[in-house]
Design a protein around this motif. Structure first.
Motif, PDB file in Angstrom:
ATOM      1  N   ALA A  39      74.182  53.586 -14.058  1.00 27.69           N
ATOM      2  CA  ALA A  39      73.012  53.618 -13.171  1.00 27.69           C
ATOM      3  C   ALA A  39      72.433  55.032 -13.079  1.00 27.69           C
ATOM      4  N   GLN A  40      73.286  56.031 -12.995  1.00 26.93           N
ATOM      5  CA  GLN A  40      72.805  57.413 -12.968  1.00 26.93           C
ATOM      6  C   GLN A  40      72.144  57.781 -14.295  1.00 26.93           C
ATOM      7  N   SER A  41      72.718  57.280 -15.373  1.00 29.53           N
ATOM      8  CA  SER A  41      72.137  57.500 -16.692  1.00 29.53           C
ATOM      9  C   SER A  41      70.720  56.946 -16.753  1.00 29.53           C
ATOM     10  N   ARG A  42      70.546  55.746 -16.222  1.00 31.64           N
ATOM     11  CA  ARG A  42      69.225  55.115 -16.208  1.00 31.64           C
ATOM     12  C   ARG A  42      68.240  55.937 -15.373  1.00 31.64           C
ATOM     13  N   LEU A  43      68.704  56.460 -14.236  1.00 32.52           N
ATOM     14  CA  LEU A  43      67.828  57.282 -13.404  1.00 32.52           C
ATOM     15  C   LEU A  43      67.429  58.556 -14.144  1.00 32.52           C
ATOM     16  N   LEU A  44      68.365  59.205 -14.824  1.00 28.99           N
ATOM     17  CA  LEU A  44      68.036  60.415 -15.578  1.00 28.99           C
ATOM     18  C   LEU A  44      67.019  60.122 -16.675  1.00 28.99           C
ATOM     19  N   ARG A  45      67.217  59.021 -17.393  1.00 26.20           N
ATOM     20  CA  ARG A  45      66.276  58.649 -18.451  1.00 26.20           C
ATOM     21  C   ARG A  45      64.890  58.362 -17.868  1.00 26.20           C
ATOM     22  N   GLU A  98      63.698  66.597  -9.432  1.00 28.93           N
ATOM     23  CA  GLU A  98      63.508  67.193 -10.747  1.00 28.93           C
ATOM     24  C   GLU A  98      64.838  67.397 -11.464  1.00 28.93           C
ATOM     25  N   LEU A  99      64.775  67.342 -12.784  1.00 26.32           N
ATOM     26  CA  LEU A  99      65.951  67.586 -13.615  1.00 26.32           C
ATOM     27  C   LEU A  99      66.272  69.074 -13.607  1.00 26.32           C
ATOM     28  N   THR A 100      67.548  69.393 -13.565  1.00 26.33           N
ATOM     29  CA  THR A 100      67.985  70.777 -13.718  1.00 26.33           C
ATOM     30  C   THR A 100      68.247  71.021 -15.210  1.00 26.33           C
ATOM     31  N   ASP A 101      68.592  72.247 -15.550  1.00 28.43           N
ATOM     32  CA  ASP A 101      68.954  72.537 -16.944  1.00 28.43           C
ATOM     33  C   ASP A 101      70.170  71.709 -17.357  1.00 28.43           C
ATOM     34  N   ASP A 102      71.140  71.579 -16.439  1.00 27.13           N
ATOM     35  CA  ASP A 102      72.317  70.762 -16.737  1.00 27.13           C
ATOM     36  C   ASP A 102      71.920  69.293 -16.898  1.00 27.13           C
ATOM     37  N   GLY A 103      70.943  68.855 -16.110  1.00 23.77           N
ATOM     38  CA  GLY A 103      70.451  67.490 -16.237  1.00 23.77           C
ATOM     39  C   GLY A 103      69.798  67.259 -17.586  1.00 23.77           C
ATOM     40  N   GLN A 104      69.034  68.243 -18.065  1.00 24.13           N
ATOM     41  CA  GLN A 104      68.408  68.152 -19.396  1.00 24.13           C
ATOM     42  C   GLN A 104      69.477  68.085 -20.485  1.00 24.13           C
ATOM     43  N   LYS A 105      70.500  68.896 -20.331  1.00 14.30           N
ATOM     44  CA  LYS A 105      71.609  68.903 -21.298  1.00 14.30           C
ATOM     45  C   LYS A 105      72.309  67.540 -21.293  1.00 14.30           C
ATOM     46  N   THR A 106      72.551  67.022 -20.112  1.00 16.88           N
ATOM     47  CA  THR A 106      73.195  65.706 -19.984  1.00 16.88           C
ATOM     48  C   THR A 106      72.317  64.624 -20.600  1.00 16.88           C
ATOM     49  N   LEU A 107      71.030  64.720 -20.383  1.00 21.95           N
ATOM     50  CA  LEU A 107      70.092  63.745 -20.943  1.00 21.95           C
ATOM     51  C   LEU A 107      70.158  63.754 -22.473  1.00 21.95           C
TER      52      LEU A 107
END
Length: 147
Positions: A39-45, A98-107
């Motif tokens: 579910a978190q993956s879907r939110l990030l995408r 908003e996505l953080t840098d770590d969020g972008q990396k995870t994405l």
């Protein structure tokens, strides 16, 4: 006596494939140790598709869930440093996500996991079968016959 359902076996195949896809994707995510739920993956995408940081209500609408569910997901992702809440510059009552840098990396890692899962799922198919499947899936996704 009821007539046999001609689409019954096909419907069952689709359900079995959906379950298999979810299992394989989940395994690929777990192997990468990203620390995000499906579910978190879907939110990030979903978050990555916005040109500017959306409101929680926007995310809830796009994900087709209640706002409280988005709050829980954002809480977890914020705690792990993958997203941050930011005040709206024009309305201080509105919070943007908003996505953080770590969020972008995870994405990026999530995308790689999804690609490798797709490769595993599609491995038994020839190039021609993949092309046919792609056309069939486009038709099913769009809901419009290609004939």
């Amino acid at each position: 006596m009821t007539a046999p359902d001609p689409d019954g076996p096909l419907a069952e195949q689709l359900l079995r494939l959906t379950r298999r896809v979810h299992r394989i994707q989940k395994r690929h995510l777990e192997q990468r140790g990203l620390g995000v739920t499906p579910a978190q993956s879907r939110l990030l995408r979903t978050l990555a598709h916005y040109d500017s940081p959306p409101r929680m209500a926007d995310l809830a609408e796009r994900l087709e869930v209640v706002p409280r569910a988005v709050t829980t997901l954002v809480d977890g992702l914020e705690t792990s440093g993958k997203v941050r809440r930011a005040p709206d510059p024009t309305n201080r009552r509105v919070i943007r996500i908003e996505l953080t840098d770590d969020g972008q990396k995870t994405l990026r890692a999530l995308r790689a996991a999804r690609r490798s899962a797709a490769e595993e799922i599609l491995a038994p198919l020839t190039d021609t079968q993949r092309e046919v499947l792609g056309g069939l899936l486009d038709t099913l996704v769009d809901g419009v016959p290609t004939c």
